[in-house]
Design a protein around this motif. Structure first.
Motif, PDB file in Angstrom:
ATOM      1  N   GLY A   9      -5.443  -8.385   2.886  1.00  0.00           N
ATOM      2  CA  GLY A   9      -5.513  -9.800   3.478  1.00  0.00           C
ATOM      3  C   GLY A   9      -5.083 -10.669   1.830  1.00  0.00           C
ATOM      4  O   GLY A   9      -4.261 -10.016   1.952  1.00  0.00           O
ATOM      5  N   ILE A  10      -5.432 -12.059   2.014  1.00  0.00           N
ATOM      6  CA  ILE A  10      -3.814 -12.587   0.705  1.00  0.00           C
ATOM      7  C   ILE A  10      -4.789 -12.734  -0.395  1.00  0.00           C
ATOM      8  O   ILE A  10      -3.539 -12.318  -0.763  1.00  0.00           O
ATOM      9  N   HIS A  11      -5.916 -12.385  -0.512  1.00  0.00           N
ATOM     10  CA  HIS A  11      -5.802 -12.046  -2.099  1.00  0.00           C
ATOM     11  C   HIS A  11      -5.022 -10.877  -2.706  1.00  0.00           C
ATOM     12  O   HIS A  11      -4.299 -10.174  -3.472  1.00  0.00           O
ATOM     13  N   LEU A  12      -5.118  -9.479  -1.807  1.00  0.00           N
ATOM     14  CA  LEU A  12      -4.153  -8.392  -1.743  1.00  0.00           C
ATOM     15  C   LEU A  12      -3.372  -8.638  -1.849  1.00  0.00           C
ATOM     16  O   LEU A  12      -1.945  -7.589  -2.170  1.00  0.00           O
ATOM     17  N   VAL A  13      -2.152  -9.036  -1.196  1.00  0.00           N
ATOM     18  CA  VAL A  13      -0.655  -9.556  -0.871  1.00  0.00           C
ATOM     19  C   VAL A  13      -0.113 -10.202  -1.648  1.00  0.00           C
ATOM     20  O   VAL A  13       0.489 -10.168  -2.594  1.00  0.00           O
ATOM     21  N   GLU A  14      -1.274 -11.579  -2.605  1.00  0.00           N
ATOM     22  CA  GLU A  14      -0.900 -11.707  -3.901  1.00  0.00           C
ATOM     23  C   GLU A  14      -0.783 -11.125  -5.129  1.00  0.00           C
ATOM     24  O   GLU A  14      -0.030 -10.602  -6.136  1.00  0.00           O
ATOM     25  N   THR A  15      -1.863 -10.124  -5.235  1.00  0.00           N
ATOM     26  CA  THR A  15      -1.797  -8.915  -5.804  1.00  0.00           C
ATOM     27  C   THR A  15      -0.353  -8.264  -5.439  1.00  0.00           C
ATOM     28  O   THR A  15      -0.116  -8.154  -6.721  1.00  0.00           O
ATOM     29  N   LEU A  16      -0.197  -7.576  -4.501  1.00  0.00           N
ATOM     30  CA  LEU A  16       0.740  -7.148  -4.225  1.00  0.00           C
ATOM     31  C   LEU A  16       2.371  -7.843  -4.734  1.00  0.00           C
ATOM     32  O   LEU A  16       3.457  -7.072  -5.260  1.00  0.00           O
ATOM     33  N   SER A  17       2.458  -9.224  -4.834  1.00  0.00           N
ATOM     34  CA  SER A  17       3.127  -9.582  -5.350  1.00  0.00           C
ATOM     35  C   SER A  17       3.778  -9.470  -6.697  1.00  0.00           C
ATOM     36  O   SER A  17       4.613  -9.524  -7.377  1.00  0.00           O
ATOM     37  N   HIS A  18       3.088  -9.547  -7.647  1.00  0.00           N
ATOM     38  CA  HIS A  18       2.635  -8.596  -9.327  1.00  0.00           C
ATOM     39  C   HIS A  18       3.052  -7.608  -9.444  1.00  0.00           C
ATOM     40  O   HIS A  18       3.514  -7.286 -10.481  1.00  0.00           O
ATOM     41  N   SER A  73      -7.315  -2.192  16.925  1.00  0.00           N
ATOM     42  CA  SER A  73      -6.361  -1.134  16.291  1.00  0.00           C
ATOM     43  C   SER A  73      -6.052  -1.354  14.990  1.00  0.00           C
ATOM     44  O   SER A  73      -4.651  -1.456  14.860  1.00  0.00           O
ATOM     45  N   GLU A  74      -6.577  -2.235  13.918  1.00  0.00           N
ATOM     46  CA  GLU A  74      -6.041  -2.485  12.183  1.00  0.00           C
ATOM     47  C   GLU A  74      -6.697  -1.611  11.783  1.00  0.00           C
ATOM     48  O   GLU A  74      -8.163  -0.736  11.727  1.00  0.00           O
ATOM     49  N   VAL A  75      -5.964  -2.040  10.795  1.00  0.00           N
ATOM     50  CA  VAL A  75      -6.850  -0.267   9.598  1.00  0.00           C
ATOM     51  C   VAL A  75      -6.883  -1.469   7.903  1.00  0.00           C
ATOM     52  O   VAL A  75      -5.517  -2.615   7.356  1.00  0.00           O
ATOM     53  N   ARG A  76      -7.791  -2.771   7.594  1.00  0.00           N
ATOM     54  CA  ARG A  76      -8.265  -3.493   7.246  1.00  0.00           C
ATOM     55  C   ARG A  76      -8.618  -3.125   5.905  1.00  0.00           C
ATOM     56  O   ARG A  76      -8.922  -2.353   5.489  1.00  0.00           O
ATOM     57  N   ILE A  77      -6.609  -3.123   4.651  1.00  0.00           N
ATOM     58  CA  ILE A  77      -7.195  -2.357   4.069  1.00  0.00           C
ATOM     59  C   ILE A  77      -7.520  -3.828   3.028  1.00  0.00           C
ATOM     60  O   ILE A  77      -7.187  -5.032   2.688  1.00  0.00           O
ATOM     61  N   VAL A  78      -8.747  -3.520   2.266  1.00  0.00           N
ATOM     62  CA  VAL A  78      -9.455  -4.667   1.710  1.00  0.00           C
ATOM     63  C   VAL A  78      -9.716  -4.278   0.043  1.00  0.00           C
ATOM     64  O   VAL A  78     -10.401  -4.870  -0.376  1.00  0.00           O
ATOM     65  N   GLY A  79      -9.092  -2.983  -0.638  1.00  0.00           N
ATOM     66  CA  GLY A  79      -8.386  -2.503  -2.696  1.00  0.00           C
ATOM     67  C   GLY A  79      -7.672  -1.821  -2.238  1.00  0.00           C
ATOM     68  O   GLY A  79      -7.672  -0.621  -1.572  1.00  0.00           O
ATOM     69  N   VAL A  80      -7.389  -2.421  -3.154  1.00  0.00           N
ATOM     70  CA  VAL A  80      -6.714  -1.244  -3.937  1.00  0.00           C
ATOM     71  C   VAL A  80      -6.514  -0.902  -5.391  1.00  0.00           C
ATOM     72  O   VAL A  80      -6.785  -1.792  -6.434  1.00  0.00           O
TER      73      VAL A  80
END
Length: 84
Positions: A9-18, A73-80
């Motif tokens: 999700g976009i929120h996770l992409v933003e988190t990864l960018s930091h 056929s997707e793995v939806r990553i929702v949190g890290v």
């Protein structure tokens, strides 16, 4: 055998960018590993507000939460989160 792909999700992409590049690369490898090994049992599970089964798996220093979206056929990553 169905090939799954990880989706963030976009929120996770933003988190990864930091994150530093090395940590980001490790996590992306982890997402791909989880998608390639969905037959491996999860470390824990719970139901979210929509009653989806959320699986959690530890990868290196991270706990990754995800759900399987079988029809596409997707793995939806929702949190890290970092392991303490």
């Amino acid at each position: 055998m169905t090939v799954y792909r990880p989706v963030l999700g976009i929120h996770l992409v933003e988190t990864l960018s930091h994150l530093p590049a090395r940590q980001r690369d490790h996590l992306i490898r982890g997402f791909n590993w989880i998608a390639a090994n969905i037959h491996e049992p999860a470390d824990s599970t719970y139901r979210d507000g929509d009653h989806r089964l959320i699986l959690e798996k530890r990868y290196l220093r991270w706990h990754v939460s995800y759900w399987l979206d079988g029809p596409v056929s997707e793995v939806r990553i929702v949190g890290v989160r970092a392991v303490k």
